[in-house]
Write an enzyme that holds these catalytic residues in place. Structure first.
Site, PDB file in Angstrom:
ATOM      1  N   SER A 117       0.833  -1.200   0.000  1.00 53.84           N
ATOM      2  CA  SER A 117       0.000   0.000   0.000  1.00 53.84           C
ATOM      3  C   SER A 117       0.869   1.251   0.000  1.00 53.84           C
ATOM      4  O   SER A 117       1.987   1.257   0.530  1.00 53.84           O
ATOM      5  CB  SER A 117      -0.881  -0.006   1.259  1.00 53.84           C
ATOM      6  OG  SER A 117      -1.439   1.258   1.504  1.00 53.84           O
ATOM      7  N   TYR A 141      -2.044   0.300  10.269  1.00 51.01           N
ATOM      8  CA  TYR A 141      -2.240  -0.352   8.984  1.00 51.01           C
ATOM      9  C   TYR A 141      -0.995  -0.211   8.113  1.00 51.01           C
ATOM     10  O   TYR A 141      -0.482  -1.189   7.565  1.00 51.01           O
ATOM     11  CB  TYR A 141      -3.449   0.249   8.259  1.00 51.01           C
ATOM     12  CG  TYR A 141      -3.531  -0.180   6.812  1.00 51.01           C
ATOM     13  CD1 TYR A 141      -3.802  -1.503   6.467  1.00 51.01           C
ATOM     14  CD2 TYR A 141      -3.322   0.738   5.787  1.00 51.01           C
ATOM     15  CE1 TYR A 141      -3.868  -1.906   5.145  1.00 51.01           C
ATOM     16  CE2 TYR A 141      -3.384   0.352   4.458  1.00 51.01           C
ATOM     17  CZ  TYR A 141      -3.656  -0.975   4.142  1.00 51.01           C
ATOM     18  OH  TYR A 141      -3.696  -1.359   2.823  1.00 51.01           O
ATOM     19  N   LYS A 145       1.826  -3.111   6.669  1.00 49.73           N
ATOM     20  CA  LYS A 145       2.226  -3.289   5.275  1.00 49.73           C
ATOM     21  C   LYS A 145       3.743  -3.127   5.123  1.00 49.73           C
ATOM     22  O   LYS A 145       4.383  -3.835   4.335  1.00 49.73           O
ATOM     23  CB  LYS A 145       1.486  -2.300   4.375  1.00 49.73           C
ATOM     24  CG  LYS A 145       0.010  -2.627   4.202  1.00 49.73           C
ATOM     25  CD  LYS A 145      -0.178  -3.999   3.561  1.00 49.73           C
ATOM     26  CE  LYS A 145      -1.626  -4.329   3.289  1.00 49.73           C
ATOM     27  NZ  LYS A 145      -1.811  -5.663   2.673  1.00 49.73           N
TER      28      LYS A 145
END
Length: 320
Positions: A117, A141, A145
């Protein structure tokens, strides 16, 4: 070769399944269906319902389907939720990846494509983000990643696994109504939901250091993202490895501009409402995808209006 696609019944995953199967690549899907929908899958594609946290389940699937390559998309992805529930995100996104990689190595899988991402970049110090821009995630988050990329690349180097990490920017649109994004985590469906209810779209902060004060993002059509997966998967199968690519268009659009475009296309011109910033949102993240376009036969074909139009038509079709 057979490709295992985790999260293949999800929004992006189902588009990847569509792209790969139409190109003649055999695939099998693993999905726990927590957000995926089996109706998105072609009838000839096997669906194995289960979690990447379940090692015995993964061992069986890899063995029974003679899997040679993995496209790993299954993950939790809401930035705000990750701030509230970091342990959930680390378990699902990092521990799940570790278990999957361990199973892949044990099964002799040769290729591994990881869904990363643009959140790994945080607030980048440059106008355009290249793959060499320092990683500085702002949310749990984004951290998961980033850690995932480290784990994938280290595993590849240690065990001879051909790996690639694809850093998506803001994915939007749909290739067909049945595959549309039914969640409300991304900007376009969030705005649609508000407009359908007769409510003003929300802008989370208008005091960012950007031209109109709202966050600027690089939007990429999900069909273009899916085609990037196909191109990179085939590159891995040919023997290349340790690849990292941005998947974007290199064009920044602000939240205010997007809401205006959505209003024009849908005919719902309700002025937006300004509310508080969301934690973990960087002011501006815009890609350069030159490396992907140079290395592989890929380029984005869809513009922002087509992303909005396809998503809106799908919403009208599925909701009557």
């Amino acid at each position: 070769m057979t490709w295992l696609i985790t999260g293949g019944a999800g929004y992006i995953g189902s588009h990847v399944v569509k792209s790969m199967t139409e190109a003649g690549e055999p695939v099998v899907v693993v999905d726990d269906l927590s957000s995926g929908d089996p109706r998105r899958l072609p009838p000839q594609v096997p669906l194995e319902r289960g979690s990447v946290l379940d090692r015995a389940f993964l061992d069986r699937v890899l063995r029974e389907h003679a899997v040679e390559g993995i496209v790993h998309l299954a993950a939790k992805k809401a930035v705000g939720e990750s701030v509230e529930k970091p342990l959930l995100y680390y378990r699902e996104n990092v521990t799940g990846l570790q278990i999957l990689l361990d199973a892949a190595v044990s099964a002799g899988v040769g290729s591994f494509l990881f869904s990363s991402s643009a959140s790994v970049y945080g607030t980048p110090p440059t106008e355009l983000v290249t793959e060499d821009t320092p990683l500085a995630p702002l949310s749990p988050y984004g951290e998961t990643k980033t850690a995932g990329e480290w784990m994938v690349r280290a595993t590849g180097r240690a065990y001879g696994l051909a790996t690639a990490c694809l850093r998506y920017f803001n994915v939007a649109g749909t290739a067909e109504p049945a595959l549309a994004d039914t969640g409300v985590f991304n900007l376009i469906p969030m705005v649609f939901e508000r407009l359908d209810a007769g409510l003003p779209p929300l802008i989370f902060g208008d005091d960012y250091p950007t031209p109109d004060g709202t966050c600027v993002r690089d939007y990429i059509h999900v069909a273009d993202v899916a085609e990037a997966h196909l191109a990179v998967a085939r590159r891995l199968a040919s023997g290349a490895g340790d690849l990292v690519y941005n998947v974007g268009r290199g064009e920044g659009v602000s939240v205010r501009e997007m809401i205006h475009l959505i209003g024009e296309i849908t005919g719902h011109g309700i002025p937006p409402q300004i509310t508080d910033r969301r934690p973990g949102d960087p002011p501006k993240v815009v890609a350069t995808a030159d490396r992907l376009m140079t290395d592989l036969p890929w380029k984005p074909h869809h513009d922002v209006p087509s992303m909005i139009t396809s998503a809106w038509q799908a919403r009208k079709t599925t909701q009557g």
